[in-house]
Motif scaffolding. Structure first.
Motif, PDB file in Angstrom:
ATOM      1  N   LEU A 238      -1.031  -3.472   1.000  1.00 53.05           N
ATOM      2  CA  LEU A 238      -0.156  -3.896   2.086  1.00 53.05           C
ATOM      3  C   LEU A 238      -0.595  -5.243   2.660  1.00 53.05           C
ATOM      4  O   LEU A 238       0.244  -6.085   3.019  1.00 53.05           O
ATOM      5  CB  LEU A 238      -0.143  -2.830   3.182  1.00 53.05           C
ATOM      6  CG  LEU A 238       0.473  -1.481   2.790  1.00 53.05           C
ATOM      7  CD1 LEU A 238       0.442  -0.518   3.965  1.00 53.05           C
ATOM      8  CD2 LEU A 238       1.908  -1.648   2.296  1.00 53.05           C
ATOM      9  N   MET A 239      -1.914  -5.469   2.753  1.00 59.93           N
ATOM     10  CA  MET A 239      -2.394  -6.757   3.244  1.00 59.93           C
ATOM     11  C   MET A 239      -2.004  -7.887   2.291  1.00 59.93           C
ATOM     12  O   MET A 239      -1.700  -9.006   2.722  1.00 59.93           O
ATOM     13  CB  MET A 239      -3.905  -6.723   3.421  1.00 59.93           C
ATOM     14  CG  MET A 239      -4.390  -5.855   4.577  1.00 59.93           C
ATOM     15  SD  MET A 239      -3.663  -6.316   6.163  1.00 59.93           S
ATOM     16  CE  MET A 239      -4.176  -8.014   6.318  1.00 59.93           C
ATOM     17  N   LEU A 240      -1.992  -7.603   0.997  1.00 61.19           N
ATOM     18  CA  LEU A 240      -1.532  -8.601   0.024  1.00 61.19           C
ATOM     19  C   LEU A 240      -0.062  -8.949   0.260  1.00 61.19           C
ATOM     20  O   LEU A 240       0.311 -10.126   0.269  1.00 61.19           O
ATOM     21  CB  LEU A 240      -1.736  -8.070  -1.392  1.00 61.19           C
ATOM     22  CG  LEU A 240      -1.078  -8.866  -2.522  1.00 61.19           C
ATOM     23  CD1 LEU A 240      -1.729 -10.232  -2.651  1.00 61.19           C
ATOM     24  CD2 LEU A 240      -1.170  -8.100  -3.844  1.00 61.19           C
ATOM     25  N   PHE A 253       6.743  -0.211  -0.784  1.00 62.39           N
ATOM     26  CA  PHE A 253       5.433   0.424  -0.728  1.00 62.39           C
ATOM     27  C   PHE A 253       5.310   1.322   0.504  1.00 62.39           C
ATOM     28  O   PHE A 253       4.725   2.410   0.437  1.00 62.39           O
ATOM     29  CB  PHE A 253       4.334  -0.634  -0.714  1.00 62.39           C
ATOM     30  CG  PHE A 253       3.910  -1.099  -2.071  1.00 62.39           C
ATOM     31  CD1 PHE A 253       2.862  -0.474  -2.729  1.00 62.39           C
ATOM     32  CD2 PHE A 253       4.543  -2.148  -2.697  1.00 62.39           C
ATOM     33  CE1 PHE A 253       2.454  -0.896  -3.981  1.00 62.39           C
ATOM     34  CE2 PHE A 253       4.149  -2.573  -3.946  1.00 62.39           C
ATOM     35  CZ  PHE A 253       3.102  -1.946  -4.603  1.00 62.39           C
ATOM     36  N   SER A 254       5.848   0.883   1.619  1.00 62.56           N
ATOM     37  CA  SER A 254       5.762   1.686   2.844  1.00 62.56           C
ATOM     38  C   SER A 254       6.470   3.020   2.667  1.00 62.56           C
ATOM     39  O   SER A 254       5.971   4.067   3.106  1.00 62.56           O
ATOM     40  CB  SER A 254       6.373   0.911   4.017  1.00 62.56           C
ATOM     41  OG  SER A 254       5.671  -0.284   4.255  1.00 62.56           O
ATOM     42  N   TYR A 270       0.625  -0.053  12.234  1.00 62.36           N
ATOM     43  CA  TYR A 270      -0.217  -1.245  12.360  1.00 62.36           C
ATOM     44  C   TYR A 270       0.164  -2.284  11.321  1.00 62.36           C
ATOM     45  O   TYR A 270       0.341  -3.474  11.641  1.00 62.36           O
ATOM     46  CB  TYR A 270      -1.683  -0.832  12.207  1.00 62.36           C
ATOM     47  CG  TYR A 270      -2.624  -1.968  11.917  1.00 62.36           C
ATOM     48  CD1 TYR A 270      -3.054  -2.826  12.920  1.00 62.36           C
ATOM     49  CD2 TYR A 270      -3.095  -2.193  10.619  1.00 62.36           C
ATOM     50  CE1 TYR A 270      -3.905  -3.880  12.658  1.00 62.36           C
ATOM     51  CE2 TYR A 270      -3.955  -3.236  10.340  1.00 62.36           C
ATOM     52  CZ  TYR A 270      -4.366  -4.076  11.358  1.00 62.36           C
ATOM     53  OH  TYR A 270      -5.206  -5.103  11.090  1.00 62.36           O
ATOM     54  N   TYR A 271       0.303  -1.865  10.063  1.00 66.12           N
ATOM     55  CA  TYR A 271       0.649  -2.821   9.007  1.00 66.12           C
ATOM     56  C   TYR A 271       2.077  -3.333   9.182  1.00 66.12           C
ATOM     57  O   TYR A 271       2.368  -4.506   8.882  1.00 66.12           O
ATOM     58  CB  TYR A 271       0.487  -2.152   7.643  1.00 66.12           C
ATOM     59  CG  TYR A 271      -0.943  -1.824   7.291  1.00 66.12           C
ATOM     60  CD1 TYR A 271      -1.801  -2.796   6.790  1.00 66.12           C
ATOM     61  CD2 TYR A 271      -1.455  -0.540   7.471  1.00 66.12           C
ATOM     62  CE1 TYR A 271      -3.112  -2.511   6.473  1.00 66.12           C
ATOM     63  CE2 TYR A 271      -2.766  -0.241   7.158  1.00 66.12           C
ATOM     64  CZ  TYR A 271      -3.583  -1.223   6.665  1.00 66.12           C
ATOM     65  OH  TYR A 271      -4.895  -0.931   6.364  1.00 66.12           O
ATOM     66  N   GLU A 272       2.968  -2.469   9.667  1.00 72.51           N
ATOM     67  CA  GLU A 272       4.350  -2.906   9.873  1.00 72.51           C
ATOM     68  C   GLU A 272       4.428  -3.986  10.944  1.00 72.51           C
ATOM     69  O   GLU A 272       5.104  -5.018  10.767  1.00 72.51           O
ATOM     70  CB  GLU A 272       5.205  -1.699  10.261  1.00 72.51           C
ATOM     71  CG  GLU A 272       6.679  -2.020  10.370  1.00 72.51           C
ATOM     72  CD  GLU A 272       7.504  -0.789  10.692  1.00 72.51           C
ATOM     73  OE1 GLU A 272       8.738  -0.912  10.762  1.00 72.51           O
ATOM     74  OE2 GLU A 272       6.898   0.297  10.867  1.00 72.51           O
ATOM     75  N   MET A 273       3.741  -3.760  12.078  1.00 69.28           N
ATOM     76  CA  MET A 273       3.740  -4.770  13.128  1.00 69.28           C
ATOM     77  C   MET A 273       3.069  -6.051  12.651  1.00 69.28           C
ATOM     78  O   MET A 273       3.538  -7.171  12.940  1.00 69.28           O
ATOM     79  CB  MET A 273       3.030  -4.229  14.365  1.00 69.28           C
ATOM     80  CG  MET A 273       2.936  -5.218  15.522  1.00 69.28           C
ATOM     81  SD  MET A 273       4.544  -5.743  16.158  1.00 69.28           S
ATOM     82  CE  MET A 273       4.987  -4.301  17.140  1.00 69.28           C
ATOM     83  N   LEU A 308      -1.287  -2.268  19.349  1.00 67.04           N
ATOM     84  CA  LEU A 308      -2.298  -3.035  20.090  1.00 67.04           C
ATOM     85  C   LEU A 308      -3.290  -3.695  19.131  1.00 67.04           C
ATOM     86  O   LEU A 308      -3.656  -4.863  19.296  1.00 67.04           O
ATOM     87  CB  LEU A 308      -3.029  -2.109  21.057  1.00 67.04           C
ATOM     88  CG  LEU A 308      -4.203  -2.725  21.829  1.00 67.04           C
ATOM     89  CD1 LEU A 308      -3.715  -3.826  22.755  1.00 67.04           C
ATOM     90  CD2 LEU A 308      -4.958  -1.657  22.610  1.00 67.04           C
ATOM     91  N   LEU A 309      -3.724  -2.948  18.115  1.00 66.36           N
ATOM     92  CA  LEU A 309      -4.665  -3.515  17.142  1.00 66.36           C
ATOM     93  C   LEU A 309      -4.030  -4.658  16.358  1.00 66.36           C
ATOM     94  O   LEU A 309      -4.702  -5.652  16.046  1.00 66.36           O
ATOM     95  CB  LEU A 309      -5.136  -2.410  16.186  1.00 66.36           C
ATOM     96  CG  LEU A 309      -5.984  -1.302  16.809  1.00 66.36           C
ATOM     97  CD1 LEU A 309      -6.258  -0.207  15.788  1.00 66.36           C
ATOM     98  CD2 LEU A 309      -7.275  -1.859  17.359  1.00 66.36           C
ATOM     99  N   ALA A 310      -2.741  -4.533  16.045  1.00 65.25           N
ATOM    100  CA  ALA A 310      -2.053  -5.620  15.352  1.00 65.25           C
ATOM    101  C   ALA A 310      -1.985  -6.867  16.236  1.00 65.25           C
ATOM    102  O   ALA A 310      -2.172  -7.995  15.767  1.00 65.25           O
ATOM    103  CB  ALA A 310      -0.649  -5.172  14.944  1.00 65.25           C
ATOM    104  N   PHE A 311      -1.748  -6.673  17.531  1.00 64.94           N
ATOM    105  CA  PHE A 311      -1.729  -7.812  18.451  1.00 64.94           C
ATOM    106  C   PHE A 311      -3.116  -8.431  18.594  1.00 64.94           C
ATOM    107  O   PHE A 311      -3.248  -9.652  18.737  1.00 64.94           O
ATOM    108  CB  PHE A 311      -1.202  -7.367  19.816  1.00 64.94           C
ATOM    109  CG  PHE A 311       0.246  -6.945  19.810  1.00 64.94           C
ATOM    110  CD1 PHE A 311       1.162  -7.588  18.991  1.00 64.94           C
ATOM    111  CD2 PHE A 311       0.689  -5.897  20.614  1.00 64.94           C
ATOM    112  CE1 PHE A 311       2.500  -7.204  18.982  1.00 64.94           C
ATOM    113  CE2 PHE A 311       2.021  -5.507  20.605  1.00 64.94           C
ATOM    114  CZ  PHE A 311       2.924  -6.160  19.788  1.00 64.94           C
ATOM    115  N   CYS A 312      -4.151  -7.585  18.569  1.00 63.79           N
ATOM    116  CA  CYS A 312      -5.525  -8.099  18.668  1.00 63.79           C
ATOM    117  C   CYS A 312      -5.874  -8.955  17.453  1.00 63.79           C
ATOM    118  O   CYS A 312      -6.452 -10.040  17.590  1.00 63.79           O
ATOM    119  CB  CYS A 312      -6.506  -6.938  18.798  1.00 63.79           C
ATOM    120  SG  CYS A 312      -6.458  -6.093  20.399  1.00 63.79           S
ATOM    121  N   ASP A 313      -5.548  -8.462  16.263  1.00 62.76           N
ATOM    122  CA  ASP A 313      -5.876  -9.214  15.053  1.00 62.76           C
ATOM    123  C   ASP A 313      -5.072 -10.502  14.942  1.00 62.76           C
ATOM    124  O   ASP A 313      -5.504 -11.449  14.269  1.00 62.76           O
ATOM    125  CB  ASP A 313      -5.634  -8.335  13.822  1.00 62.76           C
ATOM    126  CG  ASP A 313      -6.621  -7.185  13.737  1.00 62.76           C
ATOM    127  OD1 ASP A 313      -7.657  -7.247  14.428  1.00 62.76           O
ATOM    128  OD2 ASP A 313      -6.346  -6.219  13.000  1.00 62.76           O
TER     129      ASP A 313
END
Length: 528
Positions: A238-240, A253-254, A270-273, A308-313
């Motif tokens: 997913l990161m790719l 994939f999702s 998280y990956y979607e955001m 929140l984690l997606a916004f942090c990263d």
């Protein structure tokens, strides 16, 4: 000898075949006869020559052996004896005559060939026959050999699979190894998936899509085989897709992952955001953010945590502040996720939120133990902060917030100072550790000593040794060796010899490395 051996093997093989065609019992007898022939050839002290007398002698021994074996055929399973036969043939042709004696024939042949091969892997025993260990130690040694062999075999198998996948592709590799009878497990799937991802990042265009398709096929195969598709498997893929901004492929994939693992819904958020942030679709980001209801159910709270984690990263300050107002950091499901939040607070320089969360985290049992680590994450993430400022800010925040220093975080700060050639600041951190009453291990001084030698600050060995003695720490052999090396580099051989005396006083036996460090100094002086 090779010609005679070929004739014997041919005759043994013909008897084995005829015995199998005649019935089940004949195969075992033929195997036993062949094994007896091979065993006696290997144990015969006389070499096989081409002379008539020698040949007649060999034939007479074979006939007598055949008569004795036919009278009392050994009880050997047909499959096992066939494996043993092939292994013994290889041993004879390679000159490795490692067969059991007459008294051990029945017990040795009753074992599978794999066990015999493993026992004879080293060729000879590691200890004399007259001084063998008790049975328990022998069993323990055999188990250790099996464990090491299994782990080594698995590692080499993964390397071989990588090489094959690199040459012929993932699907062809799985098909080829499947024909060999090798079962493909979860580790093999992950290995091939990582290889496809690495290849996709290296390529562009259709070539990249080909490797992404192979990764999809691997995940589909994992689902069909009943393996659980965890985040370690689908996260890198997913990161790719996020980095390559491939919308359709990401959605495909999702859907596959959500259908397979219903518990991954909140984590997939998280990956979607993160994907919509990377694409830059502000409407979709706002839509997902507004759909969160943190007070409704646990699932909604987990969903908000993932956003929140997606916004942090991504360092999305506006959306991050909105969620921080309603989320309780002490209820974050993982300390790893909490560390990500504190790093983002440092990058965005949100000191007020940071202090508020630290005071909240201190009230919880797991958070109190990690409070010092969160302070380190925050301070080291602040942009444009020099090493001396990191050190002072780190210590001041502990004092202001009433958080105790921890050995783990202080060790990380010491290594950071040493890697930046700031040995004096690292010494200040060690001094703070000792003054705070922590049970400081002597290994915390080792990065200091190594940094002194690496950055040619040899004169600091005296103050460091004084600090060790001041706080009544007990140096070990590695500590003495490093300090002796520093004294020698300063050409202070008297100080180096004094350290040998100090080591003997605390019952630390001087080692060869300590003396070698002193001799190395003399050799350097002799060359000048």
């Amino acid at each position: 000898m090779r010609k005679k051996l070929s004739k014997i093997l041919c005759s043994a093989a013909s008897r084995k075949t005829s015995g199998r065609s005649g019935g089940g019992g004949g195969g075992a007898a033929g195997d036993g006869e062949a094994l007896s022939i091979l065993k006696r050839i290997s144990l015969d002290p006389q070499p096989l020559h081409s002379s008539p007398s020698s040949s007649s002698s060999v034939r007479s021994r074979l006939k007598s052996s055949a008569k004795r074996r036919s009278a009392s055929p050994p009880q050997i399973h047909a499959v096992d004896s066939a494996q043993e036969l092939s292994g013994m043939i290889c041993n004879i042709l390679q000159g490795d005559h490692v067969f059991p004696s007459d008294s051990d024939t029945t017990s040795s042949y009753s074992e599978p060939f794999d066990a015999i091969s493993l026992k004879n892997f080293l060729g000879t025993s590691l200890i004399p026959e007259d001084h063998k260990s008790p049975q328990k130690k022998i069993v323990s040694r055999v188990r250790k050999q099996l464990y090491v062999f299994k782990n080594t075999q698995s590692r080499r198998y993964n390397e071989l699979m990588k090489e094959c996948a690199d040459k012929i592709g993932a699907e062809a590799t799985m098909e080829m190894f499947g024909r060999f009878g090798r079962e493909t497990g979860i580790m093999e799937y992950k290995t091939l998936t990582k290889l496809c991802i690495a290849k996709a990042r290296q390529c562009t265009g259709d070539h990249s899509l080909c490797f992404i398709h192979n990764a999809y096929q691997l995940l589909s195969s994992m689902r069909e085989r009943g393996f659980r598709i965890d985040e370690e498997s689908y996260g890198p893929i997913l990161m790719l897709l996020i980095d390559m901004r491939m919308t359709q492929e990401f959605q495909t994939f999702s859907a596959l992952i959500k259908d397979e693992n219903a518990g991954s819904f909140s984590r997939m958020a998280y990956y979607e955001m993160l994907f919509w942030i990377r694409v830059g679709d502000e409407d979709k980001i706002r839509e997902l953010s507004n759909s969160v209801g943190v007070d409704a159910t646990e699932n909604c709270y987990n969903l908000a945590e993932s956003y929140l984690l997606a916004f942090c990263d991504s360092d999305r300050k506006e959306e991050l502040l909105e969620l921080l107002e309603v989320l309780d950091v002490s209820k974050i499901s993982s300390l790893k996720y909490a560390a990500s939040i504190f790093k983002s607070l440092g990058r965005l320089q949100l000191e007020n939120f940071f202090k508020k969360f630290i005071l909240t985290v201190k009230t919880t049992e797991p958070g109190a133990a990690r409070a010092s680590s969160f302070i380190y994450d925050y301070v080291t993430s602040i942009p444009n902060l020099a090493v001396d400022e990191i050190k002072s800010t780190f210590i001041n925040l502990h004092n202001q917030l009433g958080v105790l220093l921890s050995i783990e975080t202080c060790d990380m700060l010491i290594k950071l100072c040493c890697s930046s050639s700031k040995v004096h600041h690292a010494m200040d951190v060690v001094d703070q550790m000792c003054q705070s009453g922590l049970d400081v291990p002597v290994k915390s001084f080792h990065p200091l000593l190594h940094a002194c030698e690496r950055h040619c600050e040899f004169d600091l060995v005296g103050p460091i040794y004084s600090m060790i003695r001041q706080y009544k720490l007990i140096p070990n052999s590695d500590t003495f060796k490093s300090m002796i090396s520093l004294y020698v580099r300063m050409k202070d051989f008297e100080g180096a010899y004094k350290l040998l005396t100090d080591a003997a006083e605390i019952n630390e036996v001087p080692t060869a490395s300590m003396y070698n460090a002193i001799m190395a100094g003399y050799f350097r002086e002799a060359k000048k």
